[in-house]
Design a protein around this motif. Structure first.
Motif, PDB file in Angstrom:
ATOM      1  N   PHE A  15       0.834  -1.173   0.166  1.00 18.58           N
ATOM      2  CA  PHE A  15       0.034   0.042   0.003  1.00 18.58           C
ATOM      3  C   PHE A  15       1.035   1.396   0.124  1.00 18.58           C
ATOM      4  O   PHE A  15       1.463   1.692   1.133  1.00 18.58           O
ATOM      5  N   ALA A  20       2.333  -4.393   3.098  1.00 19.15           N
ATOM      6  CA  ALA A  20       1.611  -5.171   4.094  1.00 19.15           C
ATOM      7  C   ALA A  20       1.599  -6.708   4.007  1.00 19.15           C
ATOM      8  O   ALA A  20       1.686  -7.229   5.299  1.00 19.15           O
ATOM      9  N   PRO A  39       0.134  -9.806  15.451  1.00 17.80           N
ATOM     10  CA  PRO A  39      -0.398  -8.569  16.307  1.00 17.80           C
ATOM     11  C   PRO A  39      -1.183  -7.797  15.442  1.00 17.80           C
ATOM     12  O   PRO A  39      -1.091  -7.988  14.142  1.00 17.80           O
ATOM     13  N   ASN A  40      -1.884  -6.791  15.913  1.00 18.19           N
ATOM     14  CA  ASN A  40      -2.888  -5.933  15.095  1.00 18.19           C
ATOM     15  C   ASN A  40      -2.030  -5.380  13.963  1.00 18.19           C
ATOM     16  O   ASN A  40      -0.651  -4.865  14.267  1.00 18.19           O
ATOM     17  N   ALA A  42      -0.386  -6.806  11.471  1.00 17.73           N
ATOM     18  CA  ALA A  42       0.483  -7.534  10.850  1.00 17.73           C
ATOM     19  C   ALA A  42       0.271  -7.965   9.348  1.00 17.73           C
ATOM     20  O   ALA A  42       1.263  -8.064   8.540  1.00 17.73           O
ATOM     21  N   GLY A  43      -1.066  -7.772   8.917  1.00 21.75           N
ATOM     22  CA  GLY A  43      -1.352  -7.966   7.455  1.00 21.75           C
ATOM     23  C   GLY A  43      -2.147  -9.181   7.413  1.00 21.75           C
ATOM     24  O   GLY A  43      -2.529  -9.758   6.231  1.00 21.75           O
ATOM     25  N   SER A  45      -5.623  -9.599   7.667  1.00 21.42           N
ATOM     26  CA  SER A  45      -6.733  -9.366   6.911  1.00 21.42           C
ATOM     27  C   SER A  45      -6.450  -9.174   5.190  1.00 21.42           C
ATOM     28  O   SER A  45      -7.149  -9.542   4.434  1.00 21.42           O
ATOM     29  N   THR A  46      -5.210  -8.447   5.190  1.00 22.53           N
ATOM     30  CA  THR A  46      -4.704  -8.251   3.910  1.00 22.53           C
ATOM     31  C   THR A  46      -4.327  -9.500   3.102  1.00 22.53           C
ATOM     32  O   THR A  46      -4.793  -9.728   2.150  1.00 22.53           O
ATOM     33  N   GLN A  87     -15.512 -10.679   8.491  1.00 18.06           N
ATOM     34  CA  GLN A  87     -15.525 -10.010   9.633  1.00 18.06           C
ATOM     35  C   GLN A  87     -16.645  -9.106   9.559  1.00 18.06           C
ATOM     36  O   GLN A  87     -17.617  -9.129  10.474  1.00 18.06           O
ATOM     37  N   GLU A 174     -11.755 -14.472  12.159  1.00 13.78           N
ATOM     38  CA  GLU A 174     -11.923 -14.193  13.505  1.00 13.78           C
ATOM     39  C   GLU A 174     -13.530 -14.598  13.472  1.00 13.78           C
ATOM     40  O   GLU A 174     -14.366 -13.839  14.302  1.00 13.78           O
TER      41      GLU A 174
END
Ligand SMILES: Nc1ncnc2c1ncn2[C@@H]1O[C@H](COP(=O)(O)OP(=O)(O)OP(=O)(O)O)[C@@H](O)[C@H]1O
Length: 249
Positions: A15, A20, A39-40, A42-43, A45-46, A87, A174
């Motif tokens: 990006f 990402a 961790p939040n 981190a990639g 979802s990407t 999600q 998730e």
């Protein structure tokens, strides 16, 4: 070793100046649950978006059952057997739980047999749809509009819909989020059995669920997989403890 159902090779997504996903390679073998944690930011979802086709990778390959699906549309990937829960909800909220699942059963039949019939008049859809709702413990809620179900029940209904499509691989993003303790326990038990039907790539922050369910765990940090192994191996891995798990291990 059995051929992987899903094989991701050197996937990259930028990006702007931010990388990402940075050369992610992982696979999903028959019968397994492979958890992806990190961790939040981190990639995770990407990566899921790239696998299901809502984001196009800059480079790298994605193979499902040996076929390169990396250039296909999201719909074509789903038709080829990629079963994804979101999600963000994909339910038709004014339709009953039953009708939501019937639509998925019908979509599966239409891809198999090449025709559609009006859903609510088609009694042949009711039985398989009810059977799926029963498996998820939702049969008693079948006639309620999806909008009237609890958050946890809607998450279960999304899995029911994915199940109705009889995918070759599940991508679950998730699934435990907002489920509460009892709901998480019940869903953990359900997913434990689901892996027999198709392997599961599980993105999950609930470490109890991850360490109970996963045959293998991969840890993503800053877009790179820093470790893959059994739950025990991951818990003991010093790099993972430093980067992510800390005293949660
Ligand atoms: N559309 C976008 N445009 C620009 N940057 C993005 C975009 N989507 C994600 N990012 C950035 O890419 C990185 C990876 O984000 P991503 O949402 O994939 O992480 P994640 O591991 O899923 O996080 P979480 O656990 O919080 O869901 C983050 O730095 C995020 O800000």
């Amino acid at each position: 070793m059995a051929e992987p159902v899903l094989q991701i090779n050197e996937l990259v997504k930028n990006f702007g100046a931010l990388r990402a996903t940075d050369g992610v390679t992982l696979d999903l073998r028959p019968g397994e649950i492979h958890a992806l944690i990190g961790p939040n930011g981190a990639g995770k979802s990407t990566l899921i978006h790239q696998i299901c086709g809502t984001l196009r990778q800059d480079s790298g390959t994605i193979r499902l059952a040996g076929v390169d699906i990396g250039a296909l549309s999201t719909a074509d990937r789903a038709r080829r057997g990629l079963g994804r829960t979101f999600q963000v909800s994909s339910l038709v909220s004014e339709f009953s739980a039953l009708r939501n699942v019937m639509l998925a059963v019908q979509a599966k039949q239409a891809t198999s047999f090449g025709f559609f019939r009006p859903v609510m008049r088609d009694v042949s859809l009711i039985e398989p749809a009810m059977a799926i709702l029963e498996r998820l413990g939702l049969a008693h809620r079948a006639r309620l509009p999806a909008a009237e179900l609890s958050h946890g029940e809607r998450r279960q209904l999304e899995i029911a819909i994915t199940l109705a499509l009889q995918p070759k691989a599940f991508l679950l993003d998730e699934p435990m989020a907002g489920m509460g303790l009892e709901g998480s326990k019940a869903l953990t038990l359900f997913l434990d059995g689901l892996r027999q039907e198709a392997p599961i790539l599980l993105v999950e922050h609930d470490m109890d669920a991850v360490f109970t369910l996963a045959d293998r765990v991969s840890v993503l940090v800053y877009g790179r997989i820093i470790a893959t192994g059994t739950a025990g191996e991951i818990r003991r891995d010093p790099a993972v403890r430093t980067a992510y798990l800390g005293d949660r291990a």
